[in-house]
Design a protein around this motif. Structure first.
Motif, PDB file in Angstrom:
ATOM      1  N   LYS A 223     -40.175 -34.437  58.717  1.00  0.00           N
ATOM      2  CA  LYS A 223     -41.503 -33.821  58.672  1.00  0.00           C
ATOM      3  C   LYS A 223     -42.579 -34.745  59.240  1.00  0.00           C
ATOM      4  O   LYS A 223     -43.733 -34.356  59.331  1.00  0.00           O
TER       5      LYS A 223
ATOM      6  N   THR B 210     -39.660 -31.003  62.432  1.00  0.00           N
ATOM      7  CA  THR B 210     -40.776 -30.594  63.305  1.00  0.00           C
ATOM      8  C   THR B 210     -40.355 -30.257  64.732  1.00  0.00           C
ATOM      9  O   THR B 210     -41.189 -29.850  65.535  1.00  0.00           O
TER      10      THR B 210
ATOM     11  N   SER C  26     -49.743 -29.715  67.098  1.00  0.00           N
ATOM     12  CA  SER C  26     -49.001 -30.968  67.030  1.00  0.00           C
ATOM     13  C   SER C  26     -48.022 -31.068  68.176  1.00  0.00           C
ATOM     14  O   SER C  26     -47.898 -30.146  68.999  1.00  0.00           O
TER      15      SER C  26
ATOM     16  N   GLY D 136     -44.858 -30.846  67.859  1.00  0.00           N
ATOM     17  CA  GLY D 136     -43.874 -29.792  67.662  1.00  0.00           C
ATOM     18  C   GLY D 136     -44.330 -28.453  68.197  1.00  0.00           C
ATOM     19  O   GLY D 136     -43.517 -27.627  68.617  1.00  0.00           O
TER      20      GLY D 136
END
Length: 636
Positions: free
Chosen positions: A440, A563, A617, A619
């Motif tokens: 994460k 992610t 982000s 991700g």
């Protein structure tokens, strides 16, 4: 009178007679010497005036000084204005005529010297000697006919090509068309039409400036690939003063392929000539940017030329053959490069980059940038790597026996020496195992896990993975940035460094090298240019086996449950990855960059997308680009 007396008188008479004859002989010899000296002086004067280019001052028989000077200028114009040295090497006089041989050494524009022996005739007219001019022959070279001239024919060799992996053609010689303007023939109407056809402004102004300066030099306009020239051909050809010539120069598969790494080729600029007058000349083709400029001395051909009589071009008086440039060998793989560029099309010229490295060899297989014409951010960019640096932080932890199944809390924020450190968008994950913290990408958990790091702990781990060590020589590309992980200066500096902020910087290549090291189990300095041979060692340095095995599991878990799920289902085999989101501040502005690094099979990679939307982000932004890259690569 006695006989003795008679004999004495006779002997005296003989002595007087002998003295008179000797005097006469001496007078004749003196006259000969003076005539020789006068004739030779005329030859020497002519040689001196030729050396000084003041041919109008010599004495001639059969023409005037101006006539000789004008003929000299016409005959020798093609040889240029370089230094000339002329010496009298042989001389012979017979009465009122004489012959001499002059040795001529003419320095050409490229510093080579054209030499020849030129026989001349001299004659006495009145009391003066002069160079005799025969209207049936040339005065300037024995193989030139009357009213002939030297002709210089330039021959350009082929520029070296850039060859990629498996000797693939990265930039190979192809036909191009140069469009220029002849200011002596161009008109406002014709050049105005050229402007309209090519959609290039200012050409008429350039024509006016050239006419005002009485310039006869061609004005370069543009160079087209063959496919592009066909579009404009009918509108260009036949216009007064428009000159179209074809030649070959190295071209990539497309205009954007591997730009700006490869760079471009074109006519040398005035600035280049001024800076390197012994290397470049007007009209020469050279590398202007990228590898083409950096390795111009390797790729550049050596022009050849021949000097012949205009009347008989098959008679070569002087010259040399052109020499082709040498090829440049690089590690780029066209298949991987094309996949990377295809993936960046989705960015629509938004600043982004993809770098790929072959896991087995450490060779750079792709360098793609967006915009395609801009800075080479993939290799030379300097960015905070964000959570990509957690790969090095985790490696440091694991090499000291850290258990990835250990519970490491992930609070919303932590304080280090009064400085608040938080997670992306204020996230929290409670009290998970470190495996979940990694998946994460929890900043606060990493700060807690690394709290007992020394000031050099992260630096040493990063260097072991190839991040922050200088491998610029091995890569062979000017300006390449291998990253920097400074020794921590205080606890806060140390804390923000473990998740790639603060003073830590890296390029997309530096991050890709780090992933390649984990995939391989050893660090190999990357290479891109392999011939000419680069410097520096590329000996593999093994990593901690147990730490690498654990790190691979963590990076795989990031794809399956973390992610980086955007690359979970791409074809081509399992993907191992780590996302990253880094903050930046510059010129009073702040923003976020999105990252994803990892590997699939033998391809390690890094994707960077600059200045992503608020709340997004790595991700969300870099991972989809990586998915496109890997999918295209698997299907190619």
């Amino acid at each position: 009178m006695s006989s003795r007396t008679v004999l004495g008188v006779t002997a005296g008479a003989l002595i007087i007679a002998g003295g008179a004859g000797g005097y006469m002989y001496w007078q004749q010899a003196d006259s000969v010497n003076k005539q020789d000296a006068a004739a030779k002086a005329a030859a020497t004067e002519f040689a001196h005036d030729w050396s000084a280019r003041t041919l109008g001052e010599a004495t001639y028989i059969g023409t005037s000084g101006k006539g000789a000077a004008d003929n000299f200028a016409t005959t020798t114009a093609a040889l240029g204005k370089g230094p000339i040295k002329v010496d009298v090497t042989k001389f012979n006089r017979d009465g009122k005529t004489a012959t001499a041989t002059l040795h001529v050494a003419w320095t050409l524009a490229d510093k080579r010297t054209f030499t020849w022996d030129d026989p001349i005739a001299l004659a006495k007219q009145g009391q003066s000697w002069g160079v005799k001019v025969d209207s049936s022959t040339s005065l300037w070279h024995p193989k030139l006919q009357a009213s002939d001239a030297f002709l210089v024919h330039q021959e350009n060799g082929l520029r070296g090509e850039i060859r990629g992996a498996g000797d693939s053609g990265i930039m190979i010689n192809q036909k191009v068309y140069d469009i220029s303007i002849d200011p002596t023939k161009g008109t406002d109407a014709s050049i105005g039409q050229l402007q309209n056809v090519l959609n290039i402004t200012g050409l008429v102004d350039k024509l006016h400036a050239a006419k005002k300066a009485h310039s006869q030099a061609l004005i370069p306009v543009i160079t087209y690939r063959q496919d592009d020239y066909i579009i404009y051909q009918n509108g260009v050809e036949g216009l007064d003063g428009v000159v179209v010539t074809s030649r070959k120069q190295p071209l990539a598969a497309t205009r954007t392929f591997a730009q700006p790494l490869l760079g471009g080729v074109g006519p040398v600029t005035a600035e280049m000539i001024k800076k390197h007058p012994n290397t470049y000349r007007a009209g020469q083709i050279a590398g202007l940017s990228g590898l083409q400029a950096q390795y111009d001395a390797t790729l550049r051909s050596t022009p050849g030329f021949t000097i012949t009589p205009r009347s008989n071009t098959s008679t070569v008086l002087f010259g040399s053959k052109a020499k082709n440039g040498k090829n440049l060998s690089v590690t780029l793989d066209p298949r991987v490069q094309n996949a990377a560029e295809k993936a960046l099309e989705s960015q629509k010229d938004k600043p982004a980059a993809i770098v790929a490295v072959n896991v087995k060899t450490g060779n750079v297989s792709a360098v793609a940038n967006s915009p395609s014409y801009g800075i080479n951010r993939a290799l030379t960019g300097r960015y905070a790597p964000g959570s990509q640096m957690k790969i090095a932080t985790t490696y440091a932890l694991l090499t000291h026996g850290f258990d990835p199944n250990k519970v490491v809390p992930c609070p919303q924020s932590v304080f280090v020496n009064g400085y608040r450190i938080g997670n992306f968008e204020g996230e929290t994950a409670g009290h998970p195992k470190f495996t979940e913290d990694f998946a994460k990408s929890c900043n606060t958990a990493f700060v807690k896990a690394s709290s007992d790091f020394s000031d050099t702990e992260l630096q040493q781990a990063a260097h072991a993975l190839g991040f922050g060590v200088d491998w610029s020589k091995q890569v062979g590309v000017d300006g390449v940035f291998a990253g920097n992980v400074p020794t921590a200066s205080n606890p806060t500096d140390r804390a923000v460094s473990v998740f790639g902020q603060g003073r830590v910087q890296g390029s997309p290549l530096a991050v890709a090298v780090m992933s390649g090291s984990v995939a391989r189990g050893s660090m190999i300095p990357p290479a891109l240019v392999t011939s000419p041979a680069p410097g520096g060692s590329r000996t593999a340095k093994p990593l901690n086996k147990k730490a690498v095995q654990e790190l691979r599991k963590l990076m795989r878990n990031t794809v399956t449950h973390g992610t980086a799920t955007a690359v979970k289902k791409v074809p081509g085999g399992p993907v191992y990855a780590k996302t990253g989101t880094s903050e930046w501040a510059e010129g009073g502005k702040t923003g976020v960059n999105g990252w994803l690094t990892g590997w699939q099979g033998d391809t390690a990679f890094c994707v960077l997308v600059e200045d992503v939307a608020k709340g997004k982000s790595g991700g969300d932004t870099a991972a989809p680009v990586a998915a496109k890259f890997l999918t295209t690569l698997a299907n190619s």
